[in-house]
Write a protein that holds these residues in place. Structure first.
Motif, PDB file in Angstrom:
ATOM      1  N   ARG A 126       0.825  -1.217   0.000  1.00  0.00           N
ATOM      2  CA  ARG A 126       0.000   0.000   0.000  1.00  0.00           C
ATOM      3  C   ARG A 126       0.857   1.263   0.000  1.00  0.00           C
ATOM      4  O   ARG A 126       0.397   2.330  -0.424  1.00  0.00           O
ATOM      5  CB  ARG A 126      -0.929   0.019   1.213  1.00  0.00           C
ATOM      6  CG  ARG A 126      -2.091  -0.943   1.160  1.00  0.00           C
ATOM      7  CD  ARG A 126      -3.165  -0.505   2.137  1.00  0.00           C
ATOM      8  NE  ARG A 126      -4.226  -1.473   2.301  1.00  0.00           N
ATOM      9  CZ  ARG A 126      -5.376  -1.223   2.934  1.00  0.00           C
ATOM     10  NH1 ARG A 126      -5.578  -0.024   3.472  1.00  0.00           N
ATOM     11  NH2 ARG A 126      -6.304  -2.155   3.058  1.00  0.00           N
ATOM     12  N   PHE A 127       2.085   1.143   0.484  1.00  0.00           N
ATOM     13  CA  PHE A 127       2.969   2.303   0.567  1.00  0.00           C
ATOM     14  C   PHE A 127       3.767   2.523  -0.721  1.00  0.00           C
ATOM     15  O   PHE A 127       4.465   3.536  -0.834  1.00  0.00           O
ATOM     16  CB  PHE A 127       3.943   2.152   1.737  1.00  0.00           C
ATOM     17  CG  PHE A 127       3.287   2.198   3.088  1.00  0.00           C
ATOM     18  CD1 PHE A 127       2.995   3.410   3.694  1.00  0.00           C
ATOM     19  CD2 PHE A 127       2.952   1.031   3.769  1.00  0.00           C
ATOM     20  CE1 PHE A 127       2.395   3.463   4.944  1.00  0.00           C
ATOM     21  CE2 PHE A 127       2.363   1.067   5.019  1.00  0.00           C
ATOM     22  CZ  PHE A 127       2.069   2.289   5.608  1.00  0.00           C
ATOM     23  N   HIS A 294       8.105  -2.013   3.888  1.00  0.00           N
ATOM     24  CA  HIS A 294       8.250  -2.208   5.337  1.00  0.00           C
ATOM     25  C   HIS A 294       8.860  -0.979   6.010  1.00  0.00           C
ATOM     26  O   HIS A 294       8.550  -0.700   7.179  1.00  0.00           O
ATOM     27  CB  HIS A 294       9.107  -3.438   5.628  1.00  0.00           C
ATOM     28  CG  HIS A 294       8.389  -4.738   5.403  1.00  0.00           C
ATOM     29  ND1 HIS A 294       8.354  -5.360   4.172  1.00  0.00           N
ATOM     30  CD2 HIS A 294       7.677  -5.534   6.242  1.00  0.00           C
ATOM     31  CE1 HIS A 294       7.650  -6.481   4.279  1.00  0.00           C
ATOM     32  NE2 HIS A 294       7.234  -6.609   5.512  1.00  0.00           N
ATOM     33  N   ASP A 295       9.710  -0.254   5.306  1.00  0.00           N
ATOM     34  CA  ASP A 295      10.303   0.958   5.876  1.00  0.00           C
ATOM     35  C   ASP A 295       9.207   1.965   6.229  1.00  0.00           C
ATOM     36  O   ASP A 295       9.179   2.517   7.337  1.00  0.00           O
ATOM     37  CB  ASP A 295      11.275   1.604   4.886  1.00  0.00           C
ATOM     38  CG  ASP A 295      12.471   0.724   4.576  1.00  0.00           C
ATOM     39  OD1 ASP A 295      12.633  -0.335   5.225  1.00  0.00           O
ATOM     40  OD2 ASP A 295      13.251   1.093   3.673  1.00  0.00           O
ATOM     41  N   ALA A 296       8.304   2.198   5.270  1.00  0.00           N
ATOM     42  CA  ALA A 296       7.216   3.152   5.492  1.00  0.00           C
ATOM     43  C   ALA A 296       6.237   2.637   6.535  1.00  0.00           C
ATOM     44  O   ALA A 296       5.689   3.417   7.327  1.00  0.00           O
ATOM     45  CB  ALA A 296       6.493   3.429   4.173  1.00  0.00           C
ATOM     46  N   ASP A 300       5.237   4.637   9.867  1.00  0.00           N
ATOM     47  CA  ASP A 300       3.838   4.957  10.150  1.00  0.00           C
ATOM     48  C   ASP A 300       3.430   4.429  11.529  1.00  0.00           C
ATOM     49  O   ASP A 300       2.715   5.110  12.276  1.00  0.00           O
ATOM     50  CB  ASP A 300       2.938   4.346   9.068  1.00  0.00           C
ATOM     51  CG  ASP A 300       1.465   4.467   9.416  1.00  0.00           C
ATOM     52  OD1 ASP A 300       0.923   5.578   9.286  1.00  0.00           O
ATOM     53  OD2 ASP A 300       0.861   3.456   9.836  1.00  0.00           O
ATOM     54  N   PHE A 301       3.899   3.223  11.865  1.00  0.00           N
ATOM     55  CA  PHE A 301       3.529   2.634  13.153  1.00  0.00           C
ATOM     56  C   PHE A 301       4.128   3.426  14.307  1.00  0.00           C
ATOM     57  O   PHE A 301       3.473   3.636  15.332  1.00  0.00           O
ATOM     58  CB  PHE A 301       3.979   1.175  13.206  1.00  0.00           C
ATOM     59  CG  PHE A 301       3.326   0.391  14.304  1.00  0.00           C
ATOM     60  CD1 PHE A 301       2.011  -0.028  14.182  1.00  0.00           C
ATOM     61  CD2 PHE A 301       4.012   0.083  15.469  1.00  0.00           C
ATOM     62  CE1 PHE A 301       1.389  -0.753  15.195  1.00  0.00           C
ATOM     63  CE2 PHE A 301       3.406  -0.642  16.485  1.00  0.00           C
ATOM     64  CZ  PHE A 301       2.086  -1.056  16.347  1.00  0.00           C
ATOM     65  N   LYS A 310      -4.329   6.180  14.566  1.00  0.00           N
ATOM     66  CA  LYS A 310      -4.597   4.877  13.966  1.00  0.00           C
ATOM     67  C   LYS A 310      -3.526   4.539  12.947  1.00  0.00           C
ATOM     68  O   LYS A 310      -3.189   5.362  12.101  1.00  0.00           O
ATOM     69  CB  LYS A 310      -5.969   4.883  13.294  1.00  0.00           C
ATOM     70  CG  LYS A 310      -6.417   3.520  12.798  1.00  0.00           C
ATOM     71  CD  LYS A 310      -7.828   3.566  12.235  1.00  0.00           C
ATOM     72  CE  LYS A 310      -7.828   4.139  10.833  1.00  0.00           C
ATOM     73  NZ  LYS A 310      -9.129   3.952  10.148  1.00  0.00           N
ATOM     74  N   PRO A 311      -2.962   3.333  13.002  1.00  0.00           N
ATOM     75  CA  PRO A 311      -2.018   2.925  11.958  1.00  0.00           C
ATOM     76  C   PRO A 311      -2.689   2.950  10.591  1.00  0.00           C
ATOM     77  O   PRO A 311      -3.899   2.756  10.464  1.00  0.00           O
ATOM     78  CB  PRO A 311      -1.634   1.498  12.363  1.00  0.00           C
ATOM     79  CG  PRO A 311      -1.908   1.436  13.830  1.00  0.00           C
ATOM     80  CD  PRO A 311      -3.098   2.313  14.061  1.00  0.00           C
TER      81      PRO A 311
END
Length: 341
Positions: A126-127, A294-296, A300-301, A310-311
Motif C-alpha cells: 500500500r505504501f 516495510h520501511d514506510a 507509520d507505526f 490509527k495505523p
C-alpha cells in the motif's frame, strides 16, 4: 525523543525486512529477537545488533523495555502470538495474513483494543509510490464510474520451497497461493474497488505436493456494481512473471505491474493527456517481491504509537483481504457463490 524498542518473533524468510526497516529508522531500536532455533535467533541478534535473543516468545514478552512486537512466524501462529503480546501490553505489527480464520482475526483485534495497544498488518505494498498515486486518482474521482478490475499474481515457488519446513502449504499453518502469496494484491484490489458483494472461486493443486492450492481463480462483484477477477499461482515456469493490478473506469485506465506492483505500466485519464513526468517519478525499482514498503510501515507505526493515532493499515483494514480469501475457499468447498453482508 525516546526510541521505541522493537522485538521480532520468527527469524525466517521475511524477518530481515522488518529488522532492516527498524535499523534504518532513527526513532526505533531492535531490542531483541526470538526464534525456536537457537542458532538462528543468535545469528539475527548478532547481525542486527539486538541486545538479547530468545527461543520462547513468551519469555521475550517479559523482557524489560520492549514496546513493539513484530510477528514474522508461520501464519497459523500470528493470532495466538499477537494476542499474547497485546495482553503483555506490547504494540503489535503482524505479517500477512493476520490470521487464518476470521474468528482469530477478530480475537486479535479485540485483544489489542482491550489492552489499549496499536495493531498494524503488513500489507506494505500500500505504501508503494505507484499504488499511492493510484489511490489518489481514485479519491479524486478521476476514473468516473468504476467498471471492473483484476488482481493477478503469477509467481513460481518450486517444490523445495514448500519442503523447507513442514508447515508450508498446510491449511493449519500457511494456506495456499491465495492466502499466502496473492493476499497482498487482493488487499490492493479491495482497497481500490471498495466492499465486495459476492464471490465465486475455483482452486486446484496441480503441480506442488501440498495440502493447499497452487492455483486459484475467482470472480467478484463489488457493491458499487463493478466486477473483479483474481488469479493466483505459484506454478509459473520457470520464475516469477508478474504481480499486476488493473483498474478500469469510464474515464480512466491504470495498470500497475513489476514484480511487486512497483511499476506504472499504463496511466490514461480523460482529464489529462500528458503525465509522463509525473509517472516517471512514481516508478520504483525493487530487488525482490517484498519491495521497500516495510520501511514506510514501520515509520507509520511509530507515528501511530507516538501520536496515539490509527495505523495506516490497522486490524480492521488487514481483515478485509482475509475475509475475501476465506470467502473464496468457502465457495470452492460448497460450490456456491459466497454473499457478503
Amino acid at each position: 525523543m525516546k526510541k521505541l524498542n522493537f522485538g521480532i518473533i520468527g527469524c525466517g524468510r521475511i524477518a530481515h525486512k522488518h529488522a532492516e526497516a527498524i535499523k534504518k529508522n532513527e526513532k526505533a531500536n531492535l531490542l531483541c529477537v526470538c526464534d525456536i532455533l537457537e542458532e538462528r535467533a543468535a545469528e539475527y541478534k548478532d547481525k542486527y545488533g539486538a541486545e538479547a535473543h530468545f527461543t520462547d516468545y513468551r519469555k521475550m514478552l517479559e523482557y524489560s523495555g520492549l514496546d513493539v512486537v513484530n510477528i514474522c512466524t508461520p501464519s497459523g501462529m500470528h493470532a495466538e502470538m499477537g494476542i499474547a503480546a497485546a495482553q503483555a501490553g506490547k504494540h503489535v505489527i503482524v505479517e500477512k495474513p493476520m490470521a487464518l480464520s476470521l474468528k482469530d482475526a477478530d480475537d486479535l483485534i479485540g485483544a489489542c483494543d482491550e489492552s489499549g495497544v496499536k495493531l498494524a498488518v503488513c500489507f506494505q505494498n500500500r505504501f508503494n509510490p505507484p499504488v499511492q498515486k493510484l489511490r489518489r486518482a481514485l479519491e479524486e474521482g478521476r476514473f468516473g464510474k468504476l467498471t471492473h478490475a483484476s488482481a493477478i499474481v503469477r509467481w513460481f515457488r518450486p517444490q523445495d520451497y514448500y519442503d523447507q519446513a513442514p508447515w508450508r502449504g498446510t491449511r493449519a499453518m500457511d494456506g495456499g497461493c491465495l492466502m499466502n502469496q496473492s493476499i497482498h494484491n487482493i488487499d490492493l484490489l479491495q482497497w481500490m474497488m471498495g466492499p465486495v458483494e459476492s464471490v465465486f472461486g475455483y482452486t486446484a493443486t496441480n503441480l506442488r505436493k501440498i495440502e493447499c492450492e497452487d492455483v486459484g481463480v475467482a470472480v467478484l462483484k463489488f457493491k458499487n456494481g463493478a466486477l473483479g477477477v483474481i488469479e493466483a499461482s505459484t506454478t509459473i515456469y520457470p520464475e516469477n512473471l508478474e504481480e499486476t493490478l488493473n483498474i478500469f473506469g469510464e474515464k480512466g485506465t491504470v495498470v500497475l505491474g513489476g514484480i511487486a506492483v512497483n511499476k506504472i505500466e499504463t496511466w490514461k485519464f480523460a482529464d489529462s493527456t500528458d503525465e509522463n513526468g509525473a509517472i516517471d517519478q512514481h516508478q520504483q525499482d525493487v530487488p525482490n517481491v517484498y519491495g521497500f514498503g516495510h520501511d514506510a510501515l514501520v515509520e507509520d507505526f511509530i507515528q501511530a504509537v507516538t501520536n496515539d493515532s490509527k495505523p495506516y493499515i490497522d486490524g480492521w483494514e488487514g481483515r478485509k483481504a482475509l475475509e475475501i480469501v476465506k470467502a473464496i475457499y468457502f465457495s470452492v468447498t460448497s460450490n456456491k457463490q459466497m454473499l457478503f453482508s
